[in-house]
Scaffold this motif. Structure first.
Motif, PDB file in Angstrom:
ATOM      1  N   ARG A  24       0.837  -1.203   0.000  1.00  0.00           N
ATOM      2  CA  ARG A  24       0.000   0.000   0.000  1.00  0.00           C
ATOM      3  C   ARG A  24       0.871   1.252   0.000  1.00  0.00           C
ATOM      4  O   ARG A  24       0.565   2.238  -0.689  1.00  0.00           O
ATOM      5  N   ALA A  25       1.962   1.230   0.755  1.00  0.00           N
ATOM      6  CA  ALA A  25       2.888   2.367   0.775  1.00  0.00           C
ATOM      7  C   ALA A  25       3.483   2.591  -0.611  1.00  0.00           C
ATOM      8  O   ALA A  25       3.602   3.726  -1.077  1.00  0.00           O
ATOM      9  N   ARG A  26       3.867   1.498  -1.265  1.00  0.00           N
ATOM     10  CA  ARG A  26       4.406   1.631  -2.628  1.00  0.00           C
ATOM     11  C   ARG A  26       3.359   2.235  -3.557  1.00  0.00           C
ATOM     12  O   ARG A  26       3.675   3.096  -4.400  1.00  0.00           O
ATOM     13  N   ALA A  27       2.108   1.806  -3.417  1.00  0.00           N
ATOM     14  CA  ALA A  27       1.044   2.323  -4.281  1.00  0.00           C
ATOM     15  C   ALA A  27       0.876   3.828  -4.104  1.00  0.00           C
ATOM     16  O   ALA A  27       0.670   4.569  -5.069  1.00  0.00           O
ATOM     17  N   LEU A  28       0.974   4.305  -2.863  1.00  0.00           N
ATOM     18  CA  LEU A  28       0.823   5.733  -2.595  1.00  0.00           C
ATOM     19  C   LEU A  28       1.944   6.532  -3.234  1.00  0.00           C
ATOM     20  O   LEU A  28       1.717   7.609  -3.808  1.00  0.00           O
ATOM     21  N   ALA A 226       4.802  21.253   0.701  1.00  0.00           N
ATOM     22  CA  ALA A 226       3.729  20.999  -0.263  1.00  0.00           C
ATOM     23  C   ALA A 226       4.259  20.228  -1.470  1.00  0.00           C
ATOM     24  O   ALA A 226       3.586  19.315  -1.979  1.00  0.00           O
ATOM     25  N   ARG A 227       5.445  20.573  -1.936  1.00  0.00           N
ATOM     26  CA  ARG A 227       6.049  19.875  -3.084  1.00  0.00           C
ATOM     27  C   ARG A 227       6.285  18.409  -2.761  1.00  0.00           C
ATOM     28  O   ARG A 227       6.007  17.528  -3.573  1.00  0.00           O
ATOM     29  N   ALA A 228       6.781  18.142  -1.562  1.00  0.00           N
ATOM     30  CA  ALA A 228       7.053  16.761  -1.162  1.00  0.00           C
ATOM     31  C   ALA A 228       5.757  15.962  -1.039  1.00  0.00           C
ATOM     32  O   ALA A 228       5.665  14.832  -1.516  1.00  0.00           O
ATOM     33  N   LEU A 229       4.748  16.527  -0.409  1.00  0.00           N
ATOM     34  CA  LEU A 229       3.473  15.815  -0.251  1.00  0.00           C
ATOM     35  C   LEU A 229       2.850  15.503  -1.611  1.00  0.00           C
ATOM     36  O   LEU A 229       2.301  14.418  -1.825  1.00  0.00           O
ATOM     37  N   LEU A 283      -5.317  11.241   0.924  1.00  0.00           N
ATOM     38  CA  LEU A 283      -4.590  10.350   0.027  1.00  0.00           C
ATOM     39  C   LEU A 283      -4.819   8.898   0.406  1.00  0.00           C
ATOM     40  O   LEU A 283      -4.958   8.023  -0.465  1.00  0.00           O
ATOM     41  N   LEU A 284      -4.864   8.629   1.704  1.00  0.00           N
ATOM     42  CA  LEU A 284      -5.111   7.260   2.150  1.00  0.00           C
ATOM     43  C   LEU A 284      -6.477   6.760   1.681  1.00  0.00           C
ATOM     44  O   LEU A 284      -6.666   5.571   1.428  1.00  0.00           O
TER      45      LEU A 284
END
Length: 413
Positions: A24-28, A226-229, A283-284
């Protein structure tokens, strides 16, 4: 108060962290990088700006064994990408510009204001090498560009040549003066042909004044977060502040405020609470699930998914080795190995080279990361054929001249 060193009083205990399965982490992360769908930005010149805007930056690199990294990164997300689209964005539309992030990169022009403080710091606290440029020499160069128009180092033919101080230096002293102008913001790169850069007065290139309003330190920290998110999905302090470690305290303060307001939530991998990430709750709830049979991507070693090596290893269990600067006998994956992403797994690393004279893409070494599979190999070869057509500007209808060299095949993992 300097936002780079805020006073953080009365910190509350960290909220409970939510466990995520690794897939799931990879998918995000793949969704944030727009690597989970084919052609996420569409096609045409507008797609190039949208890709740079979403990623925040696209790294430039000088190595030309295959396509240069900035074109490669964009082609990965824009299958119909044309190199002229980036040239148009930089020189005609002026919607992107070049500056230093963690490396030299293309950045959306709308973000220029966030880089003005760095340009001012270069002027106020110049690095040692700035001192090798005489002020009179620098003024003369600026005056020449103002009077004659944009120029590249190749246009300067009246320099007294000097010895190079490192392999990437120029024997022309004017190269240093151009770099001073670039880093301090007086000049911008108005066009690029390969690695040859054309410099123009920044204000004239963009049609200023007025210049964009300079971002404050706190606004710059908000921009980095914000760029990282947007481009990473799940972030850490290290991944959000990449290239700007001085802003870690400010970013941490912003994260703690967002956690209190529940605009961010902490998560960790199932079975491993050592590394905490932060993610937006929306996002989750909305990002798609992992797809093992998703698109096949031949990734640049400078792709945003690959360049943060520790993060890549943590999420994908794959440690990429960039071996171009290693002696041949110490290489494992090859001189210019590219990770191959199939769905949510890195399944192979391919050492590629474009033979432009013969008109073919050479696979000099094929290293399986996953278990070797005939079905996977077919998928990868199809992706390689598409990549070769892009490399050599071939029409999709033309046959591939892909050359596999079995003498250096290998298996890893």
């Amino acid at each position: 108060m300097d936002a780079r060193n805020p006073r953080i009083a009365g910190r509350r205990p960290a909220p409970a962290s939510y466990a995520l399965p690794a897939e799931r982490a990879r998918a995000l992360w793949l969704h944030a990088q727009r690597l989970d769908t084919f052609a996420p930005f569409g096609a045409g010149p507008a797609a190039t700006l949208e890709a740079v805007r979403h990623l925040g930056y696209v790294q430039i690199d000088t190595i030309n064994v295959i396509e240069r990294s900035h074109h490669h990164i964009l082609h990965t997300r824009i299958p119909a990408y044309a190199r002229d689209d980036l040239a148009r964005a930089q020189s005609a539309d002026k919607t992107v510009f070049e500056y230093w992030t963690h490396a030299l990169a293309y950045v959306p022009a709308e973000d220029y204001r966030f880089f003005i403080p760095a340009m001012r710091r270069y002027r106020q606290e110049p690095p040692t090498w700035f001192g090798t440029v005489e002020p009179a020499e620098y003024r003369r160069l600026i005056r020449r560009i103002r009077d004659e128009g944009p120029l590249s180092i190749r246009d300067i033919d009246d320099d007294v040549l000097v010895e190079k101080h490192h392999p990437w230096a120029s024997r022309k002293p004017s190269k240093r003066a151009l770099q001073v102008g670039f880093f301090s913001g007086d000049l911008t790169i108005s066009a690029r042909s390969g690695m040859v850069k054309t410099y123009e007065l920044t204000d004239r290139h963009f049609g200023w004044p007025p210049r964009p309003r300079t971002a404050t330190d706190n606004q710059y920290a908000e921009y980095l977060l914000a760029r990282a998110l947007r481009s990473q999905g799940l972030i850490t302090l290290e991944s959000a502040s990449r290239g700007d470690a001085a802003f870690k305290p400010a970013i941490r303060a912003l994260v703690e405020a967002a956690l209190r307001r529940k605009r961010l939530v902490p998560v960790h991998f199932e079975g491993d609470e050592r590394t905490r990430f932060w993610v937006e709750p929306s996002l989750l709830e909305t990002a798609p699930q992992s797809a093992a049979d998703g698109p096949v991507h031949i990734l640049s070693p400078f792709d945003p998914l690959v360049i943060q090596r520790r993060r890549l290893a943590l999420f994908f269990g794959y440690e990429h080795r960039f071996e171009a600067y290693l002696p041949a006998e110490k290489r494992v994956l090859g001189y210019f190995a590219l990770p191959v992403l199939v769905g949510d797994r890195i399944v192979a690393a391919l050492d590629l080279k474009t033979d432009r004279q013969a008109g073919r893409l050479l696979v000099q070494k094929w290293t399986w990361i996953a278990e070797a599979s005939a079905a996977l190999k077919v998928k990868i070869e199809e992706a390689l054929a598409r990549f070769e057509r892009f490399q050599l500007d071939r029409a999709a209808s033309q046959g591939a001249e892909l050359s596999l060299l079995p003498i250096e095949t290998g298996q890893q993992g």
